[in-house]
Design an enzyme around this catalytic site. Structure first.
Site, PDB file in Angstrom:
ATOM      1  N   VAL A 132      41.830  29.944  41.273  1.00  0.00           N
ATOM      2  CA  VAL A 132      42.753  30.743  42.083  1.00  0.00           C
ATOM      3  C   VAL A 132      41.856  31.836  42.673  1.00  0.00           C
ATOM      4  O   VAL A 132      41.536  32.812  42.008  1.00  0.00           O
ATOM      5  CB  VAL A 132      43.903  31.326  41.226  1.00  0.00           C
ATOM      6  N   PRO A 133      41.391  31.636  43.912  1.00  0.00           N
ATOM      7  CA  PRO A 133      40.269  32.404  44.450  1.00  0.00           C
ATOM      8  C   PRO A 133      40.593  33.822  44.916  1.00  0.00           C
ATOM      9  O   PRO A 133      40.568  34.136  46.104  1.00  0.00           O
ATOM     10  CB  PRO A 133      39.780  31.526  45.605  1.00  0.00           C
ATOM     11  N   CYS A 134      40.848  34.694  43.966  1.00  0.00           N
ATOM     12  CA  CYS A 134      41.130  36.090  44.304  1.00  0.00           C
ATOM     13  C   CYS A 134      39.903  36.783  44.914  1.00  0.00           C
ATOM     14  O   CYS A 134      40.044  37.820  45.562  1.00  0.00           O
ATOM     15  CB  CYS A 134      41.633  36.836  43.076  1.00  0.00           C
ATOM     16  N   HIS A 135      38.730  36.189  44.735  1.00  0.00           N
ATOM     17  CA  HIS A 135      37.527  36.773  45.334  1.00  0.00           C
ATOM     18  C   HIS A 135      37.577  36.733  46.861  1.00  0.00           C
ATOM     19  O   HIS A 135      36.806  37.422  47.512  1.00  0.00           O
ATOM     20  CB  HIS A 135      36.259  36.060  44.820  1.00  0.00           C
ATOM     21  N   ARG A 136      38.506  35.979  47.424  1.00  0.00           N
ATOM     22  CA  ARG A 136      38.618  35.868  48.883  1.00  0.00           C
ATOM     23  C   ARG A 136      39.470  36.964  49.504  1.00  0.00           C
ATOM     24  O   ARG A 136      39.822  36.894  50.682  1.00  0.00           O
ATOM     25  CB  ARG A 136      39.176  34.493  49.258  1.00  0.00           C
TER      26      ARG A 136
END
Length: 163
Positions: A132-136
């Site tokens: 779940v790419p919260c880094h984006r």
């Protein structure tokens, strides 16, 4: 509940993932400290025991680092939170690699343009990092902002995805 834990090497350091017996990722992150990764899972859902083993999710992580940036988004995850958090976590999985959003844009994507602080909290409470790419999601000025696993890891992931 017993969970499977696996740590694999990556260019950004050791990556640990915790999965349930159905293969759903409960938590993950760039650390070989299993307790630190498990602690990302809310207490009410935290496994009582973790057993070392192999996970299908590790295959997707290796593929990500080999250039398949989209496969991690298809790995099943299981998170515990509010309806808004679940909406946010689903939306994070729709952000394309190489096309990060600001918190303001992410709030608008969720149909809650004034909920910038709430969406920042959604990212902060995201346990299965990478899947779940919260880094984006970036600050309004485009700067990195915080990241549970360190700003250098976030920068590396975004650079990898922008190629």
């Amino acid at each position: 509940m017993t969970a499977i834990v696996q740590t694999i090497p990556t260019p950004d350091g050791p990556f640990t993932l915790v999965a349930d017996d159905a293969g759903r990722v409960l938590a993950s992150g760039w650390s070989d400290d299993v307790a630190a990764v498990v602690e990302r899972i809310p207490l009410r859902a935290r496994p009582t025991d973790v057993t070392p083993g192999a996970t299908d999710a590790a295959t997707a992580v290796r593929a990500y680092y080999d250039g398949d940036l989209t496969g991690v988004a298809t790995v099943p995850v299981l998170q515990y939170g509010t309806a808004l958090q679940h909406d946010g976590w689903r939306a994070l999985r729709e952000i394309e690699p190489g096309r990060p959003l600001t918190y303001t844009e992410f709030a608008a994507m969720l149909g809650r343009p004034s909920a910038v602080r709430a969406v920042a909290s959604i990212c902060a409470r995201n346990a299965p990092a990478l899947f779940v790419p919260c880094h984006r999601v970036l600050r309004g000025d485009g700067s990195m902002g915080g990241f549970a696993w360190g700003v250098e890891v976030k920068r590396s992931l975004l650079e990898r995805e922008s190629r």
